[in-house]
Scaffold this motif. Structure first.
Motif, PDB file in Angstrom:
ATOM      1  N   PHE A 245     -50.568 -44.195 -79.524  1.00 35.56           N
ATOM      2  CA  PHE A 245     -50.809 -45.257 -80.494  1.00 35.56           C
ATOM      3  C   PHE A 245     -49.587 -46.168 -80.649  1.00 35.56           C
ATOM      4  N   ASP A 246     -48.399 -45.576 -80.781  1.00 35.34           N
ATOM      5  CA  ASP A 246     -47.189 -46.376 -80.972  1.00 35.34           C
ATOM      6  C   ASP A 246     -46.885 -47.246 -79.753  1.00 35.34           C
ATOM      7  N   SER A 247     -47.050 -46.695 -78.554  1.00 41.56           N
ATOM      8  CA  SER A 247     -46.748 -47.477 -77.355  1.00 41.56           C
ATOM      9  C   SER A 247     -47.765 -48.585 -77.131  1.00 41.56           C
ATOM     10  N   LEU A 248     -48.935 -48.446 -77.684  1.00 39.61           N
ATOM     11  CA  LEU A 248     -49.960 -49.474 -77.557  1.00 39.61           C
ATOM     12  C   LEU A 248     -49.468 -50.797 -78.128  1.00 39.61           C
ATOM     13  N   TYR A 249     -48.737 -50.735 -79.231  1.00 41.34           N
ATOM     14  CA  TYR A 249     -48.268 -51.947 -79.885  1.00 41.34           C
ATOM     15  C   TYR A 249     -46.892 -52.382 -79.403  1.00 41.34           C
ATOM     16  N   GLN A 250     -46.246 -51.596 -78.564  1.00 44.43           N
ATOM     17  CA  GLN A 250     -44.948 -51.969 -78.009  1.00 44.43           C
ATOM     18  C   GLN A 250     -45.090 -52.736 -76.720  1.00 44.43           C
TER      19      GLN A 250
END
Length: 56
Positions: A49-54
């Protein structure tokens, strides 16, 4: 509405939230199982989830 009518209405609302249609529940369980199989067999990939927005 009178206090009794409001209470009855609130109980109806709460009952509707707590109610879970068995057919819908079964379909969600099947969907989750199918997705788990797809990940295990390599046909689907999990995304953090976090890497999706990075990603740019």
């Amino acid at each position: 509405m009178s206090p009794n009518e409001r209470l009855e209405f609130a109980e109806i609302l709460l009952a509707s939230i707590e109610h879970e249609d068995e057919k819908i529940r079964e379909k969600w369980i099947t969907e989750v199982r199918d997705r788990m199989v797809a990940v295990k067999t390599g046909n689907a990939k999990l995304i953090d989830f976090d890497s999706l927005y990075q990603e740019e």
